[in-house]
Design an enzyme around this catalytic site. Structure first.
Site, short mmCIF file in Angstrom:
data_model
loop_
_atom_site.label_atom_id
_atom_site.label_comp_id
_atom_site.label_asym_id
_atom_site.label_seq_id
_atom_site.Cartn_x
_atom_site.Cartn_y
_atom_site.Cartn_z
N GLU A 215 -6.80 -7.51 -0.75
CA GLU A 215 -7.40 -7.56 0.86
C GLU A 215 -8.67 -7.12 0.65
O GLU A 215 -9.20 -6.18 0.32
CB GLU A 215 -6.51 -6.64 1.59
CG GLU A 215 -5.14 -6.63 1.84
CD GLU A 215 -4.34 -5.95 2.68
OE1 GLU A 215 -5.09 -5.11 3.51
OE2 GLU A 215 -3.07 -5.80 2.55
N TRP B 153 -9.80 0.71 12.07
CA TRP B 153 -8.98 2.02 11.89
C TRP B 153 -10.16 2.95 11.59
O TRP B 153 -9.66 4.14 11.49
CB TRP B 153 -8.18 1.78 11.08
CG TRP B 153 -8.43 1.10 9.50
CD1 TRP B 153 -8.16 -0.40 9.28
CD2 TRP B 153 -9.26 1.44 8.36
NE1 TRP B 153 -8.92 -0.90 8.25
CE2 TRP B 153 -9.39 0.46 7.34
CE3 TRP B 153 -9.78 2.78 8.10
CZ2 TRP B 153 -10.00 0.36 6.33
CZ3 TRP B 153 -10.80 2.86 6.94
CH2 TRP B 153 -10.79 1.59 6.07
N GLN C 10 -5.61 -5.91 16.50
CA GLN C 10 -6.20 -6.84 17.54
C GLN C 10 -7.86 -6.73 17.22
O GLN C 10 -8.48 -7.75 17.44
CB GLN C 10 -5.92 -6.98 18.93
CG GLN C 10 -5.93 -5.79 19.45
CD GLN C 10 -5.38 -6.14 21.06
OE1 GLN C 10 -6.09 -6.50 21.89
NE2 GLN C 10 -3.99 -5.84 21.08
N MET C 11 -8.51 -5.63 16.95
CA MET C 11 -9.70 -5.53 16.92
C MET C 11 -10.28 -5.92 15.37
O MET C 11 -11.32 -5.58 15.06
CB MET C 11 -10.16 -4.38 17.60
CG MET C 11 -9.85 -4.02 18.80
SD MET C 11 -10.64 -5.35 19.81
CE MET C 11 -12.30 -4.77 19.99
N GLU D 183 0.96 -1.40 0.11
CA GLU D 183 0.09 -0.01 -0.08
C GLU D 183 0.85 1.23 0.15
O GLU D 183 0.90 1.78 0.94
CB GLU D 183 -0.91 -0.03 1.29
CG GLU D 183 -2.21 -1.04 1.29
CD GLU D 183 -3.24 -1.00 2.24
OE1 GLU D 183 -4.28 -1.23 1.81
OE2 GLU D 183 -3.11 -0.03 3.17
C1 GAL Z 1 -4.50 -2.41 4.89
C2 GAL Z 1 -3.09 -3.09 5.05
C3 GAL Z 1 -3.32 -4.10 6.05
C4 GAL Z 1 -4.10 -4.08 6.98
C5 GAL Z 1 -5.44 -3.82 6.52
C6 GAL Z 1 -6.42 -3.56 7.93
O1 GAL Z 1 -4.46 -1.13 4.72
O2 GAL Z 1 -2.66 -3.26 3.94
O3 GAL Z 1 -2.01 -4.49 6.32
O4 GAL Z 1 -3.53 -3.03 7.93
O5 GAL Z 1 -5.38 -2.42 5.87
O6 GAL Z 1 -7.62 -3.03 7.47
#
Ligand code: GAL
Length: 634
Positions: free
Chosen positions: A315, A323, A364-365, A144
């Site tokens: 992903e 986040w 962890q969440m 990323e």
């Molecule tokens: C992405 C990242 C991953 C992980 C994920 C969590 O931005 O590539 O390593 O942090 O978010 O949502």
């Protein structure tokens, strides 16, 4: 080609005794791919030059022997702590001049040549060791780019690199002074080493100075990626991939993509809706557990083009993330819907992030396919269902869309430097145009700014393209469909000044943007038919035909049968009306979609996605909330 599923896995997070159980559960879940390694540098090289590959050898063996194909990541997004001792000045510096610290990830400066060499070295070592390993079937470079706003750095390394870059581009300080208009406010330079980075100035720095720094910074990302790509290619024929993000315009993805084989991206629909996308409170509430109904599609279409036709989702959100400001769980069915939507837009592979939720550290969440105690999390069964459906369904192939949208990163930097209205942002404008096309039921291709051939498209939108490239200008002059340009298209020079004659300078069309206004959020320009422009309005002059006017009689759309110029930023309903009337005029089918339903046509099938949180009806078929339906095209 049969679509496949995969998962992101961190063998270094789990006892080795668990790896083989994990691997067999992955294959039992119908997964084909496993991505590993991208954050593992401290375990690959615990101290400078001490290489400890054995654990990774064993992990690749265990996963590969279970029947999984490995995507191996270079670990350059997480340099270990000793690297900072070795290169103390490799940390990036923010716009306020503060050095960013070790203790999370992406703590490096793209322009630091010493760190770039370290990345070249680790990529070479990985290529040498794993380039011919039969289980390593793809590579991911870094992780990323620009995540956590890491493209721009105001470090010494950046300043030195920028001065060299300027010297090469402009050749003499005089030429640079002229190009930037530095006579204004006595900003003239006598030598390149006087030119600093455009931060901490008293008021705004000169726009071309900012734009040059954005171009330089993007070039650093391209070069950083390319040194690793070149190393890996010496040792491996497996495809090279990077996992891009959503709504990132900080570097030119078209250029990074040119050095890679596949474009992938990381899709977090619910995190995005909460954290990164505009929308009224009612809209955000309605899609709280599904995500914006057009955001995933936009990025699939964008990255399919960046990948020259080859797209993956590296992903895929499986459950709540950690986040965003708030992190609700997806509606049951959404992990399946997002996966099928990616396939319908051409994705070859969708990997879920991550296999098991980590019980420790920053994420962890963040949900995975398994809970921290290894019990199945809800998305596991949805992945299994998709795997079964892939096996049962005839293959889906991406069709050429009827509609296209031109997207340009340089314009994004230009408008960041010179927004002129607080909320003018390239992504936002392009996304508004994209959403209008999609609400009309159209399938869309996204095109780079140098596109030379528009044949086959019926409708092309090119909003906010700062300068039309020569190939695109020529393609527009030959275009037999209908193109809608503007607002703000072809109104600047490549140095972000105003051209003479003033733009847009379109072949055979007399249209000039004579005056530009930006408006605060509650203000609007009303059109004759009741539609509205928000944010932005350009006063057009010229002899080209006027197709729509504002209530006060100003042209709102001017042009000819094939090329039109839009003078403002239409609100949703107005954009819908404009697209519909262009489609009617040019015999393009518009599909009436209930709010929340979206469609995407492949060569053989029409896919229908219900993004609403309640059932909706499509041609007498009831589609449940978060449901997917497909039917063969006749
Ligand atoms: C992405 C990242 C991953 C992980 C994920 C969590 O931005 O590539 O390593 O942090 O978010 O949502």
């Amino acid at each position: 080609m049969k679509r496949t599923l995969g998962v992101c896995y961190y063998p270094e997070h789990w006892p080795e005794a668990q790896w083989s159980t994990d691997a067999s559960q992955m294959t039992a879940a119908g997964l084909t791919w496993v991505r590993i390694g991208e954050f593992g540098w401290s375990r690959m090289e615990p101290s400078p030059g001490k290489l400890t590959w054995e654990w990774l050898d064993r992990a690749i063996d265990v996963l590969g022997n279970a029947g999984l194909k490995v995507i191996l990541g270079t670990p350059t997004a997480t340099p270990p702590r000793w690297m900072i001792d070795k290169h103390p000045d490799m940390l990036a510096v923010d716009a306020d001049g503060r050095t960013r610290k070790f203790g999370s990830r992406r703590h490096y400066d793209f322009s630091h040549l010493g760190y770039r060499d370290e990345c070249k070295r680790i990529a070479r070592l990985m290529g040498e060791r794993y380039g011919r390993n039969p289980h390593v079937a793809a590579w991911q470079i870094d992780n990323e780019y620009d995540c956590h706003e890491t493209t721009l750095s105001y470090s010494d390394a950046a300043r030195n690199g920028f001065q060299d870059w300027l010297a090469q581009k402009y050749q003499s300080p005089d030429a640079l002074n002229r190009a930037w208009g530095n006579v204004f406010w006595s900003m003239e330079y006598d030598s390149f080493d006087q030119i600093d980075l455009p931060n901490l100035t008293v008021t705004e720095p000169n726009h071309p100075h900012q734009l040059a720094f954005r171009r330089f910074s993007s070039d650093q990302v391209v070069a950083f990626n390319k040194v690793q790509a070149d190393e890996l290619r010496k040792h491996s024929d497996a495809p090279l991939i990077h996992n891009y993000m959503g709504r990132i315009t900080a570097f030119d993805h078209w250029k990074v993509g040119a050095d890679l084989d596949i474009a992938s991206w990381d899709s977090y629909p619910i995190g995005f809706l909460s954290d990164r996308l505009e929308g009224s409170p009612d809209f955000k509430q309605a899609y709280l557990r599904q995500g914006h109904p057009d955001n995933q599609a936009f990025h699939h279409d964008l990255y399919r083009a960046v990948g020259k036709g080859r797209l993956w989702v590296m992903e895929q959100q499986p459950g709540p993330v950690n986040w965003a400001p708030y992190n609700p769980a997806p509606l049951p069915g959404m992990a399946r819907l997002w996966t099928w939507e990616a396939f319908a837009h051409g994705a070859e592979t969708v990997c879920y992030f991550r296999w098991r939720q980590a019980p420790f550290a920053q994420e962890q969440m963040h949900a995975g396919l398994l809970r921290p105690d290894s019990a199945p999390a809800p998305a596991l069964a949805e992945a299994r269902q998709v795997a079964d459906e892939i096996a049962a369904l005839p293959d889906v192939a991406t069709a050429k869309a009827q509609a296209a949208l031109v997207f340009d990163y340089e314009s994004a930097w230009g408008w960041d430097a010179q927004p002129q209205g607080a909320d003018f942002e390239m992504f936002r404008l392009a996304f508004a145009a994209y959403c209008a096309l999609r609400r009309a039921g159209l399938s869309i291709d996204i095109l780079p700014p140098e596109t030379a051939d528009l044949s086959g498209y019926k409708l092309v939108l090119a909003p906010g393209i700062m300068v039309l490239s020569d190939p695109l200008r020529a393609a527009l002059a030959r275009f037999e469909g209908t193109a809608l340009l503007g607002p703000r298209t072809d109104t600047k020079t490549p140095e972000l000044s105003i051209p003479t004659p003033m733009g847009p300078n379109l072949d055979g069309l007399d249209i000039t943007v004579a005056l530009t206004e930006s408006m605060p959020p509650d203000d609007a320009i009303t059109l004759e038919d009741g539609g509205q422009f928000h944010h932005w309005f350009e006063h057009l002059e010229g002899t080209a035909e006027i197709f729509t006017k504002t209530q006060s009689g100003h042209p709102a759309i001017m042009g000819n049968a094939n090329v039109r110029y839009l003078a403002g930023w239409p609100d949703e309903a107005t954009f819908d009306g404009i697209i519909q009337s262009l489609c009617t005029e040019h015999g393009i089918e518009v599909v009436k979609l209930p709010e929340g339903l979206r469609i995407r046509d492949t060569d053989t099938h029409r896919f229908i996605f219900n993004y609403a949180n309640h059932p909706l009806t499509w041609n007498r078929t009831q589609i449940p909330a978060a449901g997917v339906h497909w039917e063969a095209l006749s």
